[in-house]
Design an enzyme around this catalytic site. Structure first.
Site, short mmCIF file in Angstrom:
data_model
loop_
_atom_site.label_atom_id
_atom_site.label_comp_id
_atom_site.label_asym_id
_atom_site.label_seq_id
_atom_site.Cartn_x
_atom_site.Cartn_y
_atom_site.Cartn_z
N TYR A 240 4.70 100.95 43.34
CA TYR A 240 3.82 102.08 43.09
C TYR A 240 4.47 103.08 42.14
CZ TYR A 240 1.05 100.51 47.10
OH TYR A 240 0.27 99.80 47.95
N HIS B 223 -5.76 108.92 51.03
CA HIS B 223 -4.69 107.99 50.65
C HIS B 223 -3.71 107.75 51.80
CE1 HIS B 223 -5.87 108.96 46.39
NE2 HIS B 223 -5.77 107.65 46.36
N ARG C 284 -6.10 104.38 35.21
CA ARG C 284 -4.98 103.60 35.71
C ARG C 284 -5.54 102.29 36.22
NH1 ARG C 284 -4.33 103.68 41.62
NH2 ARG C 284 -2.22 102.90 41.36
N ASN D 168 -5.29 99.40 39.30
CA ASN D 168 -4.84 99.10 40.64
C ASN D 168 -5.27 97.66 40.91
OD1 ASN D 168 -3.67 99.50 43.13
ND2 ASN D 168 -5.52 100.41 44.03
N GLU E 150 -8.81 96.93 39.71
CA GLU E 150 -9.64 98.12 39.59
C GLU E 150 -9.18 98.90 38.36
OE1 GLU E 150 -10.35 98.97 44.37
OE2 GLU E 150 -9.03 100.27 43.24
N TYR F 186 -0.24 95.59 53.24
CA TYR F 186 -1.29 96.58 53.01
C TYR F 186 -2.44 95.98 52.20
CZ TYR F 186 -3.68 100.63 51.07
OH TYR F 186 -4.65 101.52 50.68
N LYS F 187 -2.12 95.12 51.25
CA LYS F 187 -3.16 94.53 50.41
C LYS F 187 -3.79 93.30 51.05
CE LYS F 187 -1.30 96.36 46.04
NZ LYS F 187 -2.43 97.20 45.59
#
Lengths: 353, 314
Positions: free
Chosen positions: A38, A194, A224, A226, A266, A317-318
């Protein structure tokens, strides 16, 4: 731009979806180096970038017509996927104007906007729409202004009200969410919504990103990338519908992972809205299968290295943990160990058959 | 793509509303629609000064895509030449470069009532607020402090309507800030624009009465630009002059030195440069307090220099 639309694609049930060679080559591949962590990877969304998807404010690609149909389907099933709090009315009109102006300027063959004072006429040729309305008068449109225009745009959007030194998510549409719920998040502050992201809070990423976003100026949008991964080309991976798509994570095999696992990118964009001073947050989702992406040699090599070395908290998390080993084993075949050039651009101009 | 960096405007109207106040209306020079703007937004105009172009920010009293941007400019006695130009030279038809409208002073969406306190030319954003609140039926109360002889000018500008709480006071003594702030209902937000002394007094009075800090707003154009200074790049030996209206990063790029950057807003950290000598004036959101205190690094996209010369390891 002579985009040929593919109007018969589906993003649920029978999953009829694929990228043309040119769509693969303009895919916004999110990894600029052979590892991932990140960071505040925000940059101005005004300079031509390293992906064709960055060329205009709101990218319209070959999936446009089908994605608009998917949105209509999702909204028919769950109208609550579009929610706007009452104090965001002005931001709704701002959004409508920004998207209409941008599409008409960037794709004059497809879209047209004529304005006489507040009497506007909007033409959307791909969807066959011709709408006269009065700007500011919601009774002259078939849907509220925000919903009206986002039904004609790819990707999700949220509306952020800027106050009290933070951003509040006070409206939006989420029919293509990567496992987040607008109904759950609406009204939250930037740090609240978040909250679930691992590692990044401790690194100060959200503090710095918030400061940047609160300073985004009208006419100077930012963007950005993602990413996550999705089994099947399913746009609606919402928590509300988890039973419909969550079990797919257990269904991948070495034979099917190449065609059934999709990198989900994204292209997030941030636009200051002029009348409301709100921030429009675009979350445009691009899907490409591993089979499609590995046709670009650089992306195949890099994807292997990024996935192999991915921090386990990020993988969890993903939602990649269950098939992570299978994924790395599959991608290893595309990594010959050669160095990769920095940056996200493909290393070839034409895909081999 | 919406990447227009500046607007080219033409003066459509210019009139004196008082001896020291000139109202100008600007439209797009090519006749196109102008971007709309929020109440409280300002634009920065590029005006010819005595020695170089001056960049002055003016609040938009009105902003209509078709009718244009209206602003009221007070002639400043300490003018570097910007307001003097508007008062003495500017004529209908003149062309002026301007930035896109930008909002740093905004109405709060959750306020139950808006209390507006202006001093002198600080009335300009409040005029935009009043127009907006009238159109939307928002509850507001306005107190304007006018200098000697100008009360009637502000009465005219505000054109109070029946039933509205609009008061023009001749001088500061006419307004009892403590009584005014103490009498406000819960959920009121106060907005103040005018001389620093007035805004400080509103801040202090509200704080003393226990108002939440988040309910007190003041006009602040932010720290764009500053004093010019010199840069020396230690590795290449190049000396670069950074103009007052230019960022360090822009000056480095203009000198042909390639240095990485990304957000250009002090958040991402990509453009970080080691400092060898001199004292940076930090304006970024990337460096920690400790890093700032050490002064070993600077973010050239937003930060400047407190010392006349800053030496970078570049």
């Amino acid at each position: 731009m002579a985009t040929v639309f593919k109007p018969d694609e589906t993003f649920r049930d029978d999953y009829r979806y694929g990228n043309s060679d040119s769509a693969i080559l303009r895919f916004p591949f999110p990894f600029g180096e052979d590892g991932y962590m990140y960071g505040v990877n925000i940059e101005p969304h005004s300079r031509p970038g390293s992906s064709g998807a960055f060329a205009v404010a709101f990218d319209v690609d070959e999936h446009y017509v089908s994605e608009c149909a998917e949105r209509a389907t999702a909204l028919a099933l769950e109208p609550g996927r579009c929610l706007v709090l009452p104090h965001m009315r002005e931001a709704e009109w701002d959004t409508l104007e920004l998207i209409m102006e941008s599409l008409a300027a960037d794709y004059p063959d497809q879209f047209a906007l004529e304005r006489q004072g507040d009497d506007w006429t909007w033409t959307n040729r791909p969807l066959g729409l011709h709408q006269r309305f009065r700007f500011g008068d919601a009774t002259t449109l078939p849907h509220p202004p925000f919903e009206y225009i986002v039904r004609q745009a790819q990707g999700d959007f949220t509306l952020q009200d800027q106050r009290d030194g933070t951003l509040y998510i006070d409206g939006g549409i989420a029919t293509t969410p990567a496992d987040w719920s607008l109904a759950f998040d609406v009204g939250m502050t930037f740090h609240e919504w978040h909250g679930p992201v691992p590692l990044a809070h401790q690194a100060g990423v959200f503090d710095r990103a918030l400061q940047y976003l609160m300073r985004v100026r009208y006419g100077h949008p930012a963007r950005r990338l993602n990413w996550t991964m999705t089994i099947n080309p399913r746009l609606d991976t919402s928590p509300e519908n988890y039973p419909l798509w969550g079990p797919d994570r257990a269904s991948l095999t070495a034979q099917t992972i190449g065609s059934r696992l999709f990198l989900r990118v994204e292209l997030q964009s941030f636009f200051r809205l002029p009348r409301s001073n709100a921030l429009l947050f675009g979350i445009r989702t691009y899907l490409a299968s591993l089979d499609e992406l590995t046709r670009v040699p650089k992306w195949g090599r890099r994807l292997h290295r990024v996935m192999r070395d991915l921090h386990p908290d990020i993988a969890e998390y993903k939602g990649l943990s269950r098939y992570h080993d299978l994924l790395v084993a599959h991608l290893a075949a595309y990594d010959d160990g050669r160095p990769t050039e920095p940056g996200i651009a493909p290393d070839i101009n034409v895909l081999a058959g | 793509m919406m990447d227009t960096q500046t607007l080219t405007l033409a003066v459509a109207e210019a009139a004196f509303v008082a001896p020291g106040l000139r109202r100008i209306t600007l439209v797009a020079a090519d006749g196109a629609r102008l971007p709309p703007a929020a109440p409280g937004a300002h634009v920065t105009l590029a005006l010819p000064g005595e020695t170089r172009i001056l960049r002055n920010s003016y609040t938009l009293v009105g902003a209509d895509p078709c009718a244009g941007y209206t602003m009221i400019v007070r002639r400043s006695e300490r003018s570097r030449g910007g307001s003097r130009h508007i008062h003495e030279v500017l004529q209908v038809g003149d062309v002026i470069e301007a930035t896109m409208p930008h909002t740093l002073f905004a109405l709060h969406s959750q306020a139950k009532k808006h209390l507006l306190i202006g001093g002198g030319i600080g009335i300009t954003p409040l005029l935009a607020f009043v127009a907006h609140l009238r159109a939307r039926g928002g509850l507001f109360e306005l107190h304007q402090i006018a200098g000697a002889g100008e009360a009637c000018v502000f009465e005219t500008l505000l054109a109070p309507r029946a039933g509205e709480r609009i008061h023009v006071h001749a001088g500061r003594t006419g307004l009892d800030l403590v009584a005014l702030l103490a009498a406000q209902p819960l959920g009121t937000h106060v907005y103040t624009c005018g001389p620093a002394g007035l805004m400080d007094a509103v801040d202090a009075t509200a704080a003393a009465l226990g108002w939440p800090r988040s309910h007190v707003h003041r006009e602040d154009f932010g720290a764009a630009g500053g004093e010019p200074f010199m840069l020396r790049l230690a590795a290449s030996g190049i000396e670069i002059a950074v103009a007052g209206d230019q960022t360090m990063l822009e000056a480095i790029e203009a000198a042909g030195v390639d240095t990485p950057s990304l957000c250009r807003g002090g958040a991402c950290g990509v453009c970080i440069v080691p400092v060898r000598e001199g004292t940076p004036e930090h304006r970024d959101h990337f460096l920690s307090e400790g890093e700032r205190a050490r002064g070993c690094h600077v973010m050239p996209c937003v930060s400047r220099s407190k010392s006349p010369v800053l030496v970078l390891d570049l």
